[in-house]
Enzyme design. Structure first.
Site, short mmCIF file in Angstrom:
data_model
loop_
_atom_site.label_atom_id
_atom_site.label_comp_id
_atom_site.label_asym_id
_atom_site.label_seq_id
_atom_site.Cartn_x
_atom_site.Cartn_y
_atom_site.Cartn_z
N GLU A 265 -8.86 -11.98 3.70
CA GLU A 265 -8.61 -13.35 4.00
C GLU A 265 -9.65 -14.03 4.55
O GLU A 265 -9.67 -14.76 5.65
CB GLU A 265 -7.34 -13.57 4.78
N HIS A 289 -0.27 -14.32 -0.04
CA HIS A 289 -0.68 -13.59 1.38
C HIS A 289 -1.96 -14.16 1.91
O HIS A 289 -1.95 -14.42 3.10
CB HIS A 289 -0.54 -12.15 0.84
N GLU A 290 -2.98 -13.96 1.29
CA GLU A 290 -4.15 -14.09 1.99
C GLU A 290 -4.35 -15.83 2.23
O GLU A 290 -4.59 -16.22 3.30
CB GLU A 290 -5.61 -14.20 0.95
N HIS A 293 -2.65 -16.27 5.65
CA HIS A 293 -3.68 -15.90 6.43
C HIS A 293 -4.31 -16.91 7.45
O HIS A 293 -4.71 -16.85 8.27
CB HIS A 293 -4.50 -14.58 6.18
N ASP A 369 -8.90 1.70 11.28
CA ASP A 369 -8.71 2.27 9.95
C ASP A 369 -7.59 3.29 9.83
O ASP A 369 -7.07 3.47 8.96
CB ASP A 369 -10.10 2.60 9.38
N1 BES Z 1 -6.33 -8.59 6.02
C1 BES Z 1 -5.73 -7.61 5.02
C2 BES Z 1 -6.67 -6.26 4.65
C3 BES Z 1 -7.09 -5.67 5.75
C4 BES Z 1 -6.48 -5.30 6.65
C5 BES Z 1 -8.56 -5.30 5.46
C6 BES Z 1 -7.02 -4.35 7.50
C7 BES Z 1 -8.99 -4.35 6.63
C8 BES Z 1 -8.19 -4.18 7.66
C9 BES Z 1 -5.32 -8.44 3.72
O1 BES Z 1 -4.66 -9.49 4.23
C10 BES Z 1 -4.07 -7.70 3.16
O2 BES Z 1 -3.17 -7.35 3.67
N2 BES Z 1 -4.25 -7.22 1.96
C11 BES Z 1 -2.99 -6.62 1.19
C12 BES Z 1 -2.60 -7.57 0.30
C13 BES Z 1 -0.95 -7.29 0.28
C14 BES Z 1 -0.18 -7.08 1.42
C15 BES Z 1 -0.18 -8.57 -0.23
C16 BES Z 1 -3.72 -5.73 0.29
O3 BES Z 1 -5.06 -5.39 0.25
O4 BES Z 1 -3.12 -4.83 -0.36
ZN ZN Z 2 -2.84 -9.29 5.21
#
Ligand code: BES
Ligand code: ZN
Length: 611
Positions: A265, A289-290, A293, A369
């Site tokens: 996001e 989703h994004e 955010h 992570d």
């Molecule tokens: N912010 C996250 C991705 C993220 C989280 C990167 C923690 C690094 C550390 C992003 O918004 C996300 O949740 N992406 C999901 C989308 C899905 C839940 C619709 C993904 O990457 O799968």
């Molecule tokens: Zn997310």
């Protein structure tokens, strides 16, 4: 006072209000080099130093008002990097401001950056750079107070041989005599460091809405513009639910295949995986989703990574509200069913007593992570979904969610702040009756308990029925050597998401005989399918069944698709499958350079290859 176990900065003494980046992108040296100017303010008295987070960054100079400052770079903390302690040369009183300029360059160990060779891009002609800073990788790109409790504006001048885009609004470009261009950006809304983002490559933009451009390599621009046409409606629906969109632009960047997440996001410019280009618009819930955010996470931000659920749980909740309004309630509930399955799997992988299965885990000494999973997303969503029902439905809860954004926009909050406002809103607007209901919630079990949530929500299964039914048929056919009742017609009417759910149900069964899997593949055309979500579930079924014939397909998919949800899960499952371990390791080793550093680190851990 802000608490952040994952930052080494002196967060209790200083805050940063603005960063200006002046960086040159060097594709030969694979470095970002230049300076970061930090506008800092003392938030306590007698402040004589500034401690910044850095990771694998080479520091060249530190100055204050042009005069050099003394600094030391501490020995590396394995997870949090090297603290950079800067002697300010004077003491600041509370409210005093200063501008500190740090000359630095990144190195080839910086985990935020992936430098791609031309061969790793779609066009194969130009190199590409992109960054991924969440959760604690910003410190490997910019020396900073790398904590989401610090919110700042930023600006940047990026000199590059190819187009640069950032999580900010572009404010101009200047051609330089040497053929490069300096791209300028400004982010006027205060945001946490993990949202700093940069990509540089052979990029083309195409307008897809009044405030939206999609950026990609020219080869996929057409497909991307088609896939993401609904972007503006998602934003409008978010605005109807919450508050006016604050960030000006909402652009999308479709990255090369090694992008490790589905979406990220980054403000003004969401980064997405090219695996969303399914050609049927079936995976755009990631964009919803994004977009969600933009309020949940980007305006109202978690104070530290222990309260990550406030970002993701709330975002999933709003994502499903948007989906429900645009496509109908049964689609939102169907998404909740898929989410529930993801949560069950995460709990299985960690084990139900593992501390990371708690909604609010303790991350002291941990790498965020390692704590990343579907749990904060889906347990968080389930808590909010449960609260909505428990408190009287959308008429009570939707006004509350909007008020939550209005109350906390621009701030970083923790779970206690969240809960206190929930109580006060309910009391003020609906009286003691709702407070009594809130007092009945088992907060301890929801927030601190490990494993599955204490309450099981019921979701509308209208769209799941046909999937469950077909799965049962396959289950019953297992004793018949050559079943004849199946045909391609079985799934003809299924949406791509229903195919996903059908395969998920099959994956929960005891494995079917290989001959059955072969038949299913032949009838339903699973192996050649383009949709990555379907392909992934199919591969997982085959791995669970130790269906060795499919292993090469799995290895191929897992080494060309860098989204961790797919490649990491598949390599882990291949590693555990009969006769799969060697292939999993060999595939990873051979393609290590393909993976983003974050993905490579995680996969190496999963396969027992970490240093
Ligand atoms: N912010 C996250 C991705 C993220 C989280 C990167 C923690 C690094 C550390 C992003 O918004 C996300 O949740 N992406 C999901 C989308 C899905 C839940 C619709 C993904 O990457 O799968
Ligand atoms: Zn997310």
């Amino acid at each position: 006072m802000a608490y952040d176990p994952n930052s080494q900065s002196n967060l209790d003494e200083v805050k940063t209000s603005h960063i200006h980046l002046n960086l040159a992108v060097d594709f030969v040296a694979k470095t970002l080099a230049g300076s970061a100017e930090l506008d800092i303010e003392a938030i306590a008295n007698n402040v004589s130093k500034l401690i910044l987070d850095t990771s694998f960054i080479a520091i060249h100079s530190v100055t204050l008002d042009g005069a050099p400052l003394k600094y030391t770079l501490a020995d590396r903390h394995e997870k949090y990097g090297s603290a950079l302690t800067i002697e300010l040369g004077k003491t600041l009183a509370k409210g005093d401001k200063a501008k500190v300029v740090i000359g630095y360059a990144t190195t080839d160990e910086c985990t935020a950056c992936q430098w791609l060779e031309p061969s790793q891009t779609v066009g194969k002609k130009h190199p590409y750079l992109f960054t991924q800073c969440q959760a604690i990788h910003a410190r490997s790109m910019v020396p900073c107070q790398d904590s989401p409790s610090i919110k700042l504006t930023y600006s940047a001048a990026i000199n590059a041989p190819l187009r640069a885009v950032m999580s900010a609004v572009p404010t101009g470009e200047e051609k330089q005599a040497n053929g490069t261009t300096t791209y300028k950006f400004h982010q006027k809304t205060r945001m946490p460091s993990y949202l700093i983002a940069l990509a540089v490559g052979n990029l083309e933009g195409r307008e897809i809405g009044p405030r939206s451009t999609v950026w990609t390599e020219p080869e996929v621009i057409e497909a991307a513009a088609w896939e993401f046409v609904d972007t503006e409606s998602f934003i409008r629906t978010g605005e109807e639910l919450l508050t006016p969109y604050d960030w000006g632009r909402y652009d999308l960047l479709v990255l090369p295949a090694s992008f490790p997440y589905g979406g990220m996001e980054n403000p003004c410019l969401t980064f997405v995986t090219p695996s969303l280009l399914a050609g049927d618009r079936s995976l755009v819930d990631v964009v919803a989703h994004e977009i969600a955010h933009s309020w949940m996470g980007n305006l109202v931000t978690t104070e530290n990574w222990e309260h990550f659920w406030l970002n993701e749980g709330f975002t999933v909740f709003v994502e499903r509200k948007i989906l429900g309004r645009m496509q109908g309630k049964e689609h939102a509930e169907f998404s909740a069913i898929i989410g529930h399955k993801a949560m069950v799997e995460s709990v299985e992988i960690y084990g139900k007593d593992h501390p990371f299965t708690a909604l609010r885990p303790c991350l002291r000494g941990e790498d965020p992570d390692d704590a990343f999973s579907s749990i904060p997303y889906e347990k968080g969503f389930n808590l909010l979904y449960y609260l909505e029902k428990h408190l009287g439905g959308p008429e009570v809860f939707e006004p509350y969610v909007r008020a939550h954004v209005q109350e906390f926009a621009g701030r970083s909050i923790n779970t206690d702040d969240w809960k206190a406002f929930l109580y006060s809103f309910m009391e003020k607007n609906f009286g003691q009756e709702k407070v009594d209901l809130l007092n009945k919630v088992d907060w301890e079990a929801w927030l601190a308990g490990t494993g599955m949530p204490p309450v099981e929500n019921k979701f509308d299964d209208t769209l799941a029925k046909a999937c469950n039914c077909l799965c049962k048929k396959w289950d019953h056919s297992r004793t018949v050597e050559k079943p004849t009742e199946f045909s391609p017609k079985d799934i003809e009417e299924f949406s791509p998401t229903q195919k996903v759910v059908f395969l998920e149900r099959v994956s929960e069964l005891d494995s079917l005989p290989h001959s059955h899997l072969e038949l299913m593949d032949k009838l339903y055309g699973l192996t050649p399918v383009r949709n990555a979500e379907i392909k992934f579930r199919w591969h997982m079924i085959c791995l669970k069944a130790n269906y060795e014939k499919m292993y090469p397909e799995v290895a191929e998919f897992a080494s060309t698709m860098g989204r961790m949800k797919f490649c990491r899960s598949l390599l882990r499952a291949l590693y555990l499958a009969k006769n799969g371990a060697e292939l999993a390791r060999a595939t990873f080793k051979e393609h290590r350079a393909f993976y983003h550093p974050i993905a490579a680190t995680m996969i190496a851990k999963d396969l027992g290859l970490a240093k």
